[in-house]
Design an enzyme around this catalytic site. Sequence first.
Site, PDB file in Angstrom:
ATOM      1  N   ARG A  51     -13.565 -80.163  34.953  1.00  0.00           N
ATOM      2  CA  ARG A  51     -13.365 -78.963  34.111  1.00  0.00           C
ATOM      3  C   ARG A  51     -12.371 -79.223  32.964  1.00  0.00           C
ATOM      4  NH1 ARG A  51     -11.394 -73.459  36.848  1.00  0.00           N
ATOM      5  NH2 ARG A  51      -9.774 -74.795  37.673  1.00  0.00           N
ATOM      6  N   ARG A  77      -6.410 -78.596  33.713  1.00  0.00           N
ATOM      7  CA  ARG A  77      -5.373 -77.915  34.480  1.00  0.00           C
ATOM      8  C   ARG A  77      -4.692 -78.897  35.420  1.00  0.00           C
ATOM      9  NH1 ARG A  77      -7.845 -72.368  36.803  1.00  0.00           N
ATOM     10  NH2 ARG A  77      -6.848 -73.107  38.704  1.00  0.00           N
ATOM     11  N   ARG A 105      -6.290 -77.117  47.594  1.00  0.00           N
ATOM     12  CA  ARG A 105      -6.624 -75.722  47.248  1.00  0.00           C
ATOM     13  C   ARG A 105      -7.751 -75.215  48.121  1.00  0.00           C
ATOM     14  NH1 ARG A 105      -7.754 -76.330  41.100  1.00  0.00           N
ATOM     15  NH2 ARG A 105      -8.605 -74.227  41.126  1.00  0.00           N
ATOM     16  N   LYS A 158     -16.078 -68.243  38.706  1.00  0.00           N
ATOM     17  CA  LYS A 158     -15.566 -66.886  38.418  1.00  0.00           C
ATOM     18  C   LYS A 158     -15.119 -66.776  36.958  1.00  0.00           C
ATOM     19  CE  LYS A 158     -12.350 -67.244  41.582  1.00  0.00           C
ATOM     20  NZ  LYS A 158     -12.616 -68.660  42.005  1.00  0.00           N
ATOM     21  N   ARG A 192      -7.449 -62.268  47.445  1.00  0.00           N
ATOM     22  CA  ARG A 192      -7.727 -63.576  48.019  1.00  0.00           C
ATOM     23  C   ARG A 192      -7.285 -63.654  49.472  1.00  0.00           C
ATOM     24  NH1 ARG A 192      -7.290 -68.723  44.158  1.00  0.00           N
ATOM     25  NH2 ARG A 192      -7.790 -67.178  42.648  1.00  0.00           N
TER      26      ARG A 192
HETATM   27  P1  AP5 Z   1     -14.717 -71.909  36.713  1.00  0.00           P
HETATM   28  O1  AP5 Z   1     -15.492 -70.767  36.163  1.00  0.00           O
HETATM   29  O2  AP5 Z   1     -13.508 -72.340  35.946  1.00  0.00           O
HETATM   30  O3  AP5 Z   1     -14.380 -71.670  38.273  1.00  0.00           O
HETATM   31  P2  AP5 Z   1     -13.435 -70.598  38.965  1.00  0.00           P
HETATM   32  O4  AP5 Z   1     -14.216 -69.998  40.081  1.00  0.00           O
HETATM   33  O5  AP5 Z   1     -12.859 -69.656  37.944  1.00  0.00           O
HETATM   34  O6  AP5 Z   1     -12.360 -71.588  39.553  1.00  0.00           O
HETATM   35  P3  AP5 Z   1     -10.748 -71.571  39.455  1.00  0.00           P
HETATM   36  O7  AP5 Z   1     -10.270 -72.983  39.686  1.00  0.00           O
HETATM   37  O8  AP5 Z   1     -10.255 -70.948  38.194  1.00  0.00           O
HETATM   38  O9  AP5 Z   1     -10.446 -70.752  40.666  1.00  0.00           O
HETATM   39  P4  AP5 Z   1      -9.184 -70.714  41.480  1.00  0.00           P
HETATM   40  O10 AP5 Z   1      -9.583 -69.585  42.286  1.00  0.00           O
HETATM   41  O11 AP5 Z   1      -8.727 -71.905  42.204  1.00  0.00           O
HETATM   42  O12 AP5 Z   1      -8.048 -70.657  40.353  1.00  0.00           O
HETATM   43  P5  AP5 Z   1      -7.180 -69.459  39.831  1.00  0.00           P
HETATM   44  O13 AP5 Z   1      -6.897 -69.712  38.413  1.00  0.00           O
HETATM   45  O14 AP5 Z   1      -7.750 -68.165  40.240  1.00  0.00           O
HETATM   46  O15 AP5 Z   1     -15.738 -73.153  36.867  1.00  0.00           O
HETATM   47  C1  AP5 Z   1     -15.276 -74.404  37.347  1.00  0.00           C
HETATM   48  C2  AP5 Z   1     -15.984 -75.528  36.547  1.00  0.00           C
HETATM   49  O16 AP5 Z   1     -17.379 -75.511  36.876  1.00  0.00           O
HETATM   50  C3  AP5 Z   1     -15.906 -75.341  35.026  1.00  0.00           C
HETATM   51  O17 AP5 Z   1     -15.715 -76.600  34.430  1.00  0.00           O
HETATM   52  C4  AP5 Z   1     -17.278 -74.735  34.638  1.00  0.00           C
HETATM   53  O18 AP5 Z   1     -17.664 -75.108  33.321  1.00  0.00           O
HETATM   54  C5  AP5 Z   1     -18.189 -75.353  35.703  1.00  0.00           C
HETATM   55  N1  AP5 Z   1     -19.312 -74.495  36.070  1.00  0.00           N
HETATM   56  C6  AP5 Z   1     -19.310 -73.126  36.202  1.00  0.00           C
HETATM   57  N2  AP5 Z   1     -20.540 -72.694  36.602  1.00  0.00           N
HETATM   58  C7  AP5 Z   1     -21.313 -73.804  36.747  1.00  0.00           C
HETATM   59  C8  AP5 Z   1     -22.678 -74.038  37.144  1.00  0.00           C
HETATM   60  N3  AP5 Z   1     -23.477 -73.010  37.493  1.00  0.00           N
HETATM   61  N4  AP5 Z   1     -23.116 -75.313  37.199  1.00  0.00           N
HETATM   62  C9  AP5 Z   1     -22.308 -76.349  36.867  1.00  0.00           C
HETATM   63  N5  AP5 Z   1     -21.012 -76.223  36.476  1.00  0.00           N
HETATM   64  C10 AP5 Z   1     -20.526 -74.946  36.415  1.00  0.00           C
HETATM   65  O19 AP5 Z   1      -5.851 -69.658  40.720  1.00  0.00           O
HETATM   66  C11 AP5 Z   1      -4.976 -70.763  40.484  1.00  0.00           C
HETATM   67  C12 AP5 Z   1      -3.816 -70.680  41.462  1.00  0.00           C
HETATM   68  O20 AP5 Z   1      -3.087 -69.455  41.270  1.00  0.00           O
HETATM   69  C13 AP5 Z   1      -4.213 -70.646  42.939  1.00  0.00           C
HETATM   70  O21 AP5 Z   1      -4.392 -71.954  43.467  1.00  0.00           O
HETATM   71  C14 AP5 Z   1      -2.988 -69.944  43.556  1.00  0.00           C
HETATM   72  O22 AP5 Z   1      -1.878 -70.831  43.657  1.00  0.00           O
HETATM   73  C15 AP5 Z   1      -2.657 -68.889  42.502  1.00  0.00           C
HETATM   74  N6  AP5 Z   1      -3.356 -67.602  42.721  1.00  0.00           N
HETATM   75  C16 AP5 Z   1      -4.261 -67.009  41.901  1.00  0.00           C
HETATM   76  N7  AP5 Z   1      -4.673 -65.841  42.401  1.00  0.00           N
HETATM   77  C17 AP5 Z   1      -4.041 -65.695  43.601  1.00  0.00           C
HETATM   78  C18 AP5 Z   1      -4.076 -64.690  44.606  1.00  0.00           C
HETATM   79  N8  AP5 Z   1      -4.862 -63.582  44.483  1.00  0.00           N
HETATM   80  N9  AP5 Z   1      -3.293 -64.853  45.703  1.00  0.00           N
HETATM   81  C19 AP5 Z   1      -2.494 -65.936  45.837  1.00  0.00           C
HETATM   82  N10 AP5 Z   1      -2.418 -66.921  44.925  1.00  0.00           N
HETATM   83  C20 AP5 Z   1      -3.185 -66.807  43.795  1.00  0.00           C
END
Ligand code: AP5
Length: 222
Positions: A128, A162, A173, A14, A89
Amino acid sequence: MRIVVLLGAPGAGKGTHAPDLATAFGLIHLSTGDLLRAEVRAGTPLGSDVAGIMGRGELVPDRIVIELLLGRLGRPDAAAGAILDGFPRTAAQAAALDGALAERGSAVEVALLIDVSPDEMVRRLTGRWICEAGGHVYNVAAGLGPRVAGRCDVDGSPLVQRADDREETVRARLAGTLPALEEVIEHYRTQGRLRTVDGLRAAPEVGAALADALRSAVGGDA
Ligand code: AP5
């Protein structure tokens, strides 16, 4: 106001694709993970409340995330619309977003799902690296590394991992978020707004497929 929801499990891609999609379609990119991490870094009361929850890889309570996201959506720079990354989410968050948009005579236009297997999510997250200044995302293991080791291609700032990307936290997670994500996917499938893209392909192909899906859903704007 145009609202596009980008759905996917942790590590689906994402954050990799949302900024380019937002730029191409004239929207802003809003990530609830980024908003929450900014509160933690700034040491605000909200940040203190959520730091432990995020560190354990658990979901932050709906009330907090909904208030944060809807507050941010109400700012002037979001007037044209936004790509939401990591929100909603849970089914409660999806319902709250529907309600808030309905009050403005609007609705989620399309929900794009990046579909990736759990093993691939673990592999991506544990490999990552993210730039400290601008949040640009890299992955050496996946062939998406920076040109200079340890430095961001865009702004030269140091790359860091991270805290919640350690393997045991990644598995927590996934276990804690996937059931709720399924409910959100079902929410948009029932509304006929869901488009699914195969996220297992190389990143440029996934990005192109997302742009195509978005273009066909919104009528060829970009
Ligand atoms: P990346 O693009 O970073 O993945 P992502 O989907 O953004 O993953 P996140 O870890 O950021 O998602 P998340 O949902 O856990 O975290 P968030 O910050 O939202 O890609 C991942 C890796 O893969 C990278 O290294 C990239 O280079 C690589 N990659 C990408 N595409 C690729 C491909 N095609 N092939 C190979 N490699 C590839 O949330 C963090 C925390 O915040 C949560 O755990 C929770 O505690 C809280 N939180 C956030 N939002 C909410 C919510 N709405 N409700 C409740 N808690 C929340």
